[in-house]
Every structure is written in structure tokens, then in C-alpha cells.
Design a protein around this motif. Structure first.
Motif, PDB file in Angstrom:
ATOM      1  N   LEU A  39       0.815  -1.216   0.000  1.00 15.20           N
ATOM      2  CA  LEU A  39       0.000   0.000   0.000  1.00 15.20           C
ATOM      3  C   LEU A  39       0.846   1.262   0.000  1.00 15.20           C
ATOM      4  O   LEU A  39       0.311   2.369   0.145  1.00 15.20           O
ATOM      5  N   GLY A  40       2.139   1.102  -0.131  1.00 13.03           N
ATOM      6  CA  GLY A  40       3.019   2.257  -0.188  1.00 13.03           C
ATOM      7  C   GLY A  40       3.313   2.851   1.178  1.00 13.03           C
ATOM      8  O   GLY A  40       3.211   2.177   2.204  1.00 13.03           O
ATOM      9  N   ASP A  41       3.650   4.124   1.186  1.00 14.89           N
ATOM     10  CA  ASP A  41       4.034   4.837   2.404  1.00 14.89           C
ATOM     11  C   ASP A  41       2.811   5.507   3.015  1.00 14.89           C
ATOM     12  O   ASP A  41       2.236   6.429   2.436  1.00 14.89           O
ATOM     13  N   VAL A  42       2.390   5.044   4.189  1.00 20.83           N
ATOM     14  CA  VAL A  42       1.192   5.568   4.844  1.00 20.83           C
ATOM     15  C   VAL A  42       1.347   7.051   5.182  1.00 20.83           C
ATOM     16  O   VAL A  42       0.354   7.766   5.368  1.00 20.83           O
ATOM     17  N   ARG A  43       2.579   7.535   5.206  1.00 23.02           N
ATOM     18  CA  ARG A  43       2.808   8.955   5.502  1.00 23.02           C
ATOM     19  C   ARG A  43       2.380   9.865   4.350  1.00 23.02           C
ATOM     20  O   ARG A  43       2.305  11.078   4.520  1.00 23.02           O
TER      21      ARG A  43
END
Length: 205
Positions: A39-43
Motif C-alpha cells: 500500500l506504499g508509504d502511509v505517511r
């Protein structure tokens, strides 16, 4: 009541407790889990936070639940491990260090979460009944308002006062300090709550 300033810690024990607590607390589970799930970088979404509430904005409820549990249990683990080897006072210090580690993790540029789940996990290790009270307060407010931030603000405010009334002076003092830090981290949420623009639980973006 306990004498707050009577801390039974040598400098070596205090350092060991702080290091263990910080290293456990600094594991950024929200970031690790979202990346592992592809899901990639949650930031890069929502509030930019690495905590469970922002992970929920990916739409993956299971991942958000896992983040919540792991962020909580790393605080519990810090307390219980250090308590086993060094005693209660060291465990209190380790809990505080875990909280700081979550908020300021060395691995991702000292930009971590707001510490609510870790706060709960630390409380679970130090005063389990009060952890239940925290959870009840959080759930009631979250259910009625759908504001995660408001739930956290109220729960973290009540807990130190309750601990102090019950005579757990040392734990109350440390949890109060953690509450101050958590409220500071929530300052943007407080502004949005006041303005009526705070994002509700389950909302994306």
C-alpha cells in the motif's frame, strides 16, 4: 501514597531501561505493515501519521487493527520485559521511553505517531485495570462522536487523575507527562475539532 521521588534506580539500570523501551517503542509498525501489504508509504495519505487511525484511511481495516495492536503491545512489552529484569521503577521509565520512541523513532527521522495506542499498551503493563478504563472511555466517545482524536484527548486526560486518586503517584506522574506530550502532538487536531473540520473515523483523505 507512594513517595514519588523515591526512585530505586542506578544510572546503569535507568540507561538500560531507557534504551530497551526506546528501541521497542520506535518500531514503526504502521509504516512497516502498509509497505508489506503493497500500500506504499502511509505517511503520504491522510494526516501523514503512522498510527492505526491513518492506516485505516487506506481502507484496510485488518491492517489498521494490526497496527493498533502492535503499537500497543510494544509498549506493554517494554514495561513487562524491563519489570522482569529490573523492577517496577525501571519498568515505568521503560514505558515512558517506549512512548518517546513511538513519537520520535530514530529509524524514520524522528517523525512518528501521536502515541495513543502505545500509551494504552504501557498502561496495560503498569496498571491493567486503568487500561480497561482508558479503552472504555475511548470507545464510548469514539462511538458517539466518531472522532478518534477527541477520544484520545479525553481518555489521556482522565487516566493520570484517576491514577493519582488511587495512590499510584509514580505511574500517575509519568502518564501525566505522556498526556501533555500527546496533547501537544494533537494540537492540529484540537484546532480542527474547535473549527468543526476534524476528520471522522473511517473517512478517507
Amino acid at each position: 501514597m507512594a513517595e514519588f521521588w523515591t526512585w530505586q534506580l542506578s544510572p546503569q539500570t535507568a540507561l538500560a531501561a531507557a534504551i530497551i523501551g526506546y528501541l521497542l517503542g520506535s518500531i514503526p509498525f504502521g509504516l512497516v505493515l502498509t509497505r508489506m501489504a503493497g500500500l506504499g508509504d502511509v505517511r503520504n495519505i491522510g494526516s501523514g501519521n503512522i498510527g492505526a487511525t491513518n492506516v485505516l484511511r487506506t481502507g484496510n481495516k485488518s491492517l489498521a487493527a494490526a497496527t493498533l495492536l502492535l503499537d500497543a503491545f510494544k509498549g506493554t512489552a517494554a514495561v513487562l520485559v524491563v519489570w522482569h529484569f529490573f523492577g517496577e521503577d525501571a519498568a515505568i521509565l521503560a514505558g515512558f521511553a517506549a512512548f518517546i520512541g513511538h513519537i520520535f523513532p530514530v529509524w524514520i527521522g524522528f517523525k512518528g505517531g501521536k502515541g495513543v495506542a502505545t500509551y494504552l499498551g504501557i498502561l496495560l503493563g503498569l496498571a491493567p485495570f486503568m487500561a480497561l478504563i482508558f479503552a472504555i472511555i475511548w470507545l464510548v466517545i469514539a462511538f458517539t462522536t466518531r472522532y478518534s482524536s477527541l477520544s484520545a484527548l479525553v481518555a489521556t486526560l482522565v487516566i493520570p487523575v484517576a491514577l493519582w486518586i488511587l495512590g499510584a503517584d509514580k505511574i500517575a506522574a509519568v502518564m501525566a507527562l505522556m498526556t501533555v506530550i500527546s496533547w501537544y502532538k494533537h494540537r492540529a487536531n484540537i484546532v480542527r475539532l474547535t473549527a468543526g473540520t476534524e476528520t471522522k473515523i473511517g473517512a478517507k483523505g
